[in-house]
Design a protein around this motif. Structure first.
Motif, PDB file in Angstrom:
ATOM      1  N   PRO A   1       0.809  -1.222   0.000  1.00 21.35           N
ATOM      2  CA  PRO A   1       0.000   0.000   0.000  1.00 21.35           C
ATOM      3  C   PRO A   1       0.846   1.278   0.000  1.00 21.35           C
ATOM      4  CG  PRO A   1      -0.001  -1.006   2.171  1.00 21.35           C
ATOM      5  CD  PRO A   1       0.730  -1.945   1.264  1.00 21.35           C
ATOM      6  N   ASN A   2       2.170   1.116   0.023  1.00 14.41           N
ATOM      7  CA  ASN A   2       3.072   2.273   0.094  1.00 14.41           C
ATOM      8  C   ASN A   2       3.855   2.467  -1.200  1.00 14.41           C
ATOM      9  OD1 ASN A   2       2.516   2.759   2.987  1.00 14.41           O
ATOM     10  ND2 ASN A   2       3.418   0.727   3.172  1.00 14.41           N
ATOM     11  N   GLN A   3       3.180   2.258  -2.325  1.00 16.31           N
ATOM     12  CA  GLN A   3       3.839   2.482  -3.604  1.00 16.31           C
ATOM     13  C   GLN A   3       4.140   3.962  -3.790  1.00 16.31           C
ATOM     14  OE1 GLN A   3       1.574   0.512  -6.673  1.00 16.31           O
ATOM     15  NE2 GLN A   3       1.563  -1.401  -5.529  1.00 16.31           N
ATOM     16  N   ALA A   4       3.292   4.803  -3.256  1.00 15.89           N
ATOM     17  CA  ALA A   4       3.549   6.243  -3.160  1.00 15.89           C
ATOM     18  C   ALA A   4       3.607   6.547  -1.665  1.00 15.89           C
ATOM     19  CB  ALA A   4       2.444   7.043  -3.829  1.00 15.89           C
ATOM     20  N   ILE A   5       4.776   6.875  -1.176  1.00 16.61           N
ATOM     21  CA  ILE A   5       4.980   7.059   0.267  1.00 16.61           C
ATOM     22  C   ILE A   5       4.415   8.397   0.717  1.00 16.61           C
ATOM     23  CG2 ILE A   5       6.749   7.325   2.043  1.00 16.61           C
ATOM     24  CD1 ILE A   5       8.372   5.223   0.541  1.00 16.61           C
ATOM     25  N   ARG A   6       3.643   8.320   1.811  1.00 13.48           N
ATOM     26  CA  ARG A   6       3.031   9.534   2.368  1.00 13.48           C
ATOM     27  C   ARG A   6       4.052  10.254   3.243  1.00 13.48           C
ATOM     28  NH1 ARG A   6      -1.389  10.252   6.792  1.00 13.48           N
ATOM     29  NH2 ARG A   6      -0.781   8.134   7.275  1.00 13.48           N
ATOM     30  N   GLN A   7       4.338  11.496   2.901  1.00 13.72           N
ATOM     31  CA  GLN A   7       5.322  12.297   3.613  1.00 13.72           C
ATOM     32  C   GLN A   7       4.600  13.363   4.434  1.00 13.72           C
ATOM     33  OE1 GLN A   7       8.429  13.618   1.013  1.00 13.72           O
ATOM     34  NE2 GLN A   7       9.282  15.027   2.514  1.00 13.72           N
TER      35      GLN A   7
END
Length: 153
Positions: A27-33
């Motif tokens: 679920p972290n293919q686009a990492i939330r920053q």
């Protein structure tokens, strides 16, 4: 015409479910920053934290593993990443003792974080995931809460 329509529908459904399975697994293919020094990872459907990142500029998937001493790279993936095999090592894994090889990683990136000149091991494995071990993770503060892992530098 109906045959083409059914074929197209089947192809679209297959593509949709493959994408869903990939998102469920990582679920972290686009990492939330959250800010320049903080990211948040979501737990996958098996309770693991996987995240997309880079090794030496190549896209990879990391499995965060606080039980691993070092970054561990499957042998086939190490060849694709053009990592050089160093001296032989005896590695103690959950599956028993295996033979691996020492190597060095020039750069490892996870979200906004980049680490340089890390030691790693190349190990026999069928996996496509790189174990992100404690030699990398110890440089961060890790807080796990409610299915999320907050990583702060």
């Amino acid at each position: 015409m109906w045959l083409i329509a059914w074929g197209l529908a089947l192809a679209l459904l297959t593509w949709f479910f493959q994408q869903k399975l990939a998102r469920d697994n990582n679920p972290n293919q686009a990492i939330r920053q959250l800010d320049a020094q903080t990211i948040v990872l979501e737990q996958n459907n098996r309770g693991h934290y996987l995240a997309s990142g880079l090794i030496n500029g190549f896209e990879v998937v990391f499995l965060l593993d606080t039980g691993a001493t070092q970054v561990a790279i499957p042998q086939a993936l190490a060849a694709k990443l053009q990592l050089k095999q160093g001296h032989k090592l005896g590695l103690n894994t959950a599956a028993g003792t295996v033979t691996g090889y020492a190597t060095r990683i020039k750069s490892l990136s996870l979200g906004p974080f980049t680490l340089y000149d890390l030691s790693a091991v190349i190990m026999p494995s069928d996996s496509n995931e790189i174990l992100l071990g404690m030699n990398a993770l110890r440089q961060f503060e890790l807080i796990q809460r409610n299915g999320q892992l907050t990583i702060r530098r």
